[in-house]
Design an enzyme around this catalytic site. Structure first.
Site, PDB file in Angstrom:
ATOM      1  CG  ASP A 248     -58.373-110.238 -31.507  1.00  0.00           C
ATOM      2  OD1 ASP A 248     -58.858-111.318 -31.881  1.00  0.00           O
ATOM      3  OD2 ASP A 248     -57.303-109.785 -31.953  1.00  0.00           O
TER       4      ASP A 248
ATOM      5  CD  GLU B 150     -55.729-107.178 -29.495  1.00  0.00           C
ATOM      6  OE1 GLU B 150     -56.380-107.108 -30.549  1.00  0.00           O
ATOM      7  OE2 GLU B 150     -54.499-107.346 -29.499  1.00  0.00           O
TER       8      GLU B 150
ATOM      9  CG  HIS C 185     -56.033-111.124 -39.191  1.00  0.00           C
ATOM     10  ND1 HIS C 185     -56.211-111.881 -38.068  1.00  0.00           N
ATOM     11  CD2 HIS C 185     -55.699-109.879 -38.767  1.00  0.00           C
ATOM     12  CE1 HIS C 185     -55.968-111.138 -37.015  1.00  0.00           C
ATOM     13  NE2 HIS C 185     -55.649-109.923 -37.392  1.00  0.00           N
TER      14      HIS C 185
ATOM     15  CB  CYS D 103     -56.535 -99.660 -34.316  1.00  0.00           C
ATOM     16  SG  CYS D 103     -56.072-100.971 -33.190  1.00  0.00           S
TER      17      CYS D 103
HETATM   18  C1  PEP Z   1     -58.302-106.017 -33.415  1.00  0.00           C
HETATM   19  O1  PEP Z   1     -58.286-107.101 -32.835  1.00  0.00           O
HETATM   20  O2  PEP Z   1     -59.306-105.271 -33.461  1.00  0.00           O
HETATM   21  C2  PEP Z   1     -57.100-105.532 -34.114  1.00  0.00           C
HETATM   22  C3  PEP Z   1     -57.024-104.314 -34.608  1.00  0.00           C
HETATM   23  O3  PEP Z   1     -56.090-106.407 -34.302  1.00  0.00           O
HETATM   24  P1  PEP Z   1     -56.167-107.594 -35.368  1.00  0.00           P
HETATM   25  O4  PEP Z   1     -57.381-107.405 -36.213  1.00  0.00           O
HETATM   26  O5  PEP Z   1     -54.922-107.562 -36.161  1.00  0.00           O
HETATM   27  O6  PEP Z   1     -56.267-108.813 -34.484  1.00  0.00           O
HETATM   28 MG    MG Z   2     -56.383-108.073 -32.493  1.00  0.00          MG
END
Ligand code: PEP
Ligand code: MG
Length: 574
Positions: free
Chosen positions: A459, A435, A194, A506
């Site tokens: 994920d 995910e 993140h 996403c």
């Molecule tokens: C992901 O896991 O791809 C996602 C978009 O969520 P995050 O990156 O916030 O875990």
């Molecule tokens: Mg995620």
């Protein structure tokens, strides 16, 4: 001496500037000498900051979150104990007296020493307590900076400063948003951690996983950062510097050219419309979304409203944030993800360190374990749905029982609004993130029960390949092109399309140009990415003919040799 470091490329762009090394804490601490006659005053300043911190911690007892009263008390007691310990309350005083330095510096030096000692503990629990030491020191530092002190030396221009840190948490990095560092470098971290995602959001060149950058560099070293290649050149010679200045100009020119595509529709050469949505963390990201011509918000990571604070946002505060974004998008879709807290995004004061945070009480699991907390968010989201095109997206769902429980809680939240006569959109679409491999492999229940799906590739890859996305030691094994990942992606997209349920990606793969055509070839028509990546992706879409990429994408899917897959991908992108 000039030398080059290689790390993990996170955010493209070329920056040239001077190293600014920050300590374990994100707080920058100035170091300056004091004339002897000001030392007693500095000691009083230090004592006053300690006292203010003590009363603040004591006051927090009355303000603790309902859902974790016992844990919160234990955490406060521990922090009060650390505060009273002579390593924090006395040793810095001695240093101020003997070295005639400012209180912030004395405290930081002492903190760094304690952190090093804690890191050497064998016991995991004790090792983790270094975080508590840092948190207590951060509190005192905030009190110190909130008081009139002695003027530190004039700040350097941030635009030419390159932040070099051992690690920066996502919560810390989001606080850097208003700043304008030329680039961000960290020793730790993986490409889809993140922290990396936020750095990309800052639209600033960033390289993570540099291992020992903070040790090898000195304050003010001249640096060239190539964020796209993951390369950092320390104290370059004149020739290299001139070459990179040229590349930097070219890169900026490219960015300016892309701006012209802002209002162009993202249609492929054969005329298929592609939706390019934006990922955001906070309402103020809206300006970037607009500037880059997104046709919707595909992922609002709402958990960022919960970070960097001692209390929790109540229903009213959340409602205002969601409404602001919804109204700001003027009828375009706004997909708000229910909070994905846990793992690397912990609430302040959370004391329990799970042995495997990414596999622990995270995202929807935490929501279902804390229904009161979830209910507050659901009510705020539903209320915002009366003001535009809101969609609710639920992270980390693994199967039918979690889907059913979530839908029941949403129904209950709707009922409570009905009882109070509060308006909301009863048909607000509810979607699930795919995910977890289990979700991908048992997709039927998702397509039957939900209104839309969004693949979180960050994920999904982490859990499919068993690679911690935040750990730079295994970052080289994090491979979006692993055949298992490609098959999962192609199957999820294919099944959703067959079931006629909207599907988006996403995760970070959606914004990486190398994968745009591949995902289009798998049948994806909706991408959500960081605003800064939108125009580049649009350009790629505009130059893609879907009938022409089908054969190559199918070949990639059939290949099992990594070299062959890369070679085919290069041909696809040529
Ligand atoms: C992901 O896991 O791809 C996602 C978009 O969520 P995050 O990156 O916030 O875990
Ligand atoms: Mg995620």
């Amino acid at each position: 001496m000039s030398f080059t470091l290689h790390g993990i490329a996170v955010s493209s762009g070329i920056a040239i500037g001077h190293a600014h090394l920050v300590s374990h804490t994100s707080l920058e601490v100035a170091h300056y000498a004091l004339p002897k006659h000001l030392v007693p005053e500095e000691l009083m300043r230090f004592d006053a900051a300690l006292e203010a911190t003590r009363s603040e911690l004591a006051g927090l007892h009355d303000n603790r979150p309902l859902y974790a009263a016992a844990e919160f008390d234990a955490f406060l007691d521990l922090h009060l104990m650390i505060l009273a310990d002579e390593h924090i309350s006395k040793t810095p005083r001695t240093m101020i007296e003997h070295e005639q330095c400012n209180a912030e510096w004395a405290l930081k030096v002492q903190m760094d020493e304690l952190v090093t000692q804690f890191e050497a503990f064998e016991d995991v629990y004790l090792r983790e307590r270094k975080t508590d030491v840092v948190q207590v020191v951060e509190r005192i530092l905030k009190k110190l900076t909130g008081q009139p002190g002695h003027t530190p030396p004039a700040a350097k221009h941030e635009e030419s400063m390159i932040l070099v840190a051992h690690d920066v948490s996502p919560a810390d990095l989001i606080q850097l948003k208003p700043h304008q560092f030329a680039a961000i470098l960290t020793d730790l971290g993986g490409a889809t951690s993140h922290t990396a995602i936020i750095a990309r959001g800052l639209n600033t060149p960033c390289v993570v996983g540099l291992h020992r950058a903070r040790q090898l560099m000195r304050e003010n070293d001249l640096l060239i950062v190539d964020g796209g290649q993951g390369v950092v050149i320390v104290n370059p010679d004149k020739q290299i510097l001139a070459e990179y200045k040229l590349r930097q100009d070219q890169w900026q020119l490219e960015r300016r050219k892309l701006k012209r595509l802002k209002s162009t529709r993202a249609n492929t050469l054969d005329g298929t419309a592609i939706e390019l949505h934006a990922n955001i963390e906070l309402p103020h990201d809206l300006a970037d979304v607009k500037e880059n011509g997104a046709t919707g918000i595909g992922l609002f990571r709402s958990e960022f409203l919960f970070l960097n604070r001692d209390n929790l946002p109540d229903e009213e505060e959340q409602f205002e944030a969601y409404r602001t974004v919804t109204e700001g998008m003027e009828g375009l879709p706004v997909t708000i993800r229910t909070f994905d807290l846990g793992a690397d995004k912990q609430l302040k004061g959370a004391t329990r360190v799970a042995s495997n945070p990414a596999l622990g009480l995270r995202a929807i699991r935490l929501c279902l374990a804390e229904p009161q907390l979830f209910r507050t968010q659901l009510r705020a989201l539903l209320r915002a749905s009366a003001f535009g095109n809101v969609k609710i997206l639920v992270p980390m769902l693994s199967g039918i029982s979690e889907i059913n429980q979530t839908l029941q809680l949403i129904a209950a939240a709707k009922q409570s609004l009905d009882d109070e006569g509060i308006k909301y959109n009863n048909a607000v679409p509810i979607g699930g993130m795919i995910e977890i491999p289990a979700a991908a492999l048992a997709l039927n229940v998702f397509t039957k029960k939900l209104d839309f799906l969004s693949i979180g590739t960050n994920d999904l890859i982490q859990y499919t390949l068993a690679i911690d996305r935040t750990d730079e030691e295994v970052a080289h094994l994090y491979d979006p092109l692993h055949p298992a990942v490609l098959h999962l992606l192609a199957n999820i997209i294919g099944s959703a399309n067959k079931a006629r349920i909207p599907i988006a990606v996403c995760g970070e793969m959606a914004g990486e140009l190398a994968y745009t055509r591949l995902l289009l070839g798998f049948g994806l028509r909706q991408f959500s990415m960081h605003p800064a990546q939108l125009l580049g992706t649009k350009q790629r879409v505009l130059t893609t003919s879907l009938p022409e990429i089908t054969t190559l994408t199918q070949k990639i899917l059939r290949a099992d040799d990594p070299m062959k897959i890369r070679e085919l991908l290069d041909r696809l992108n040529a």
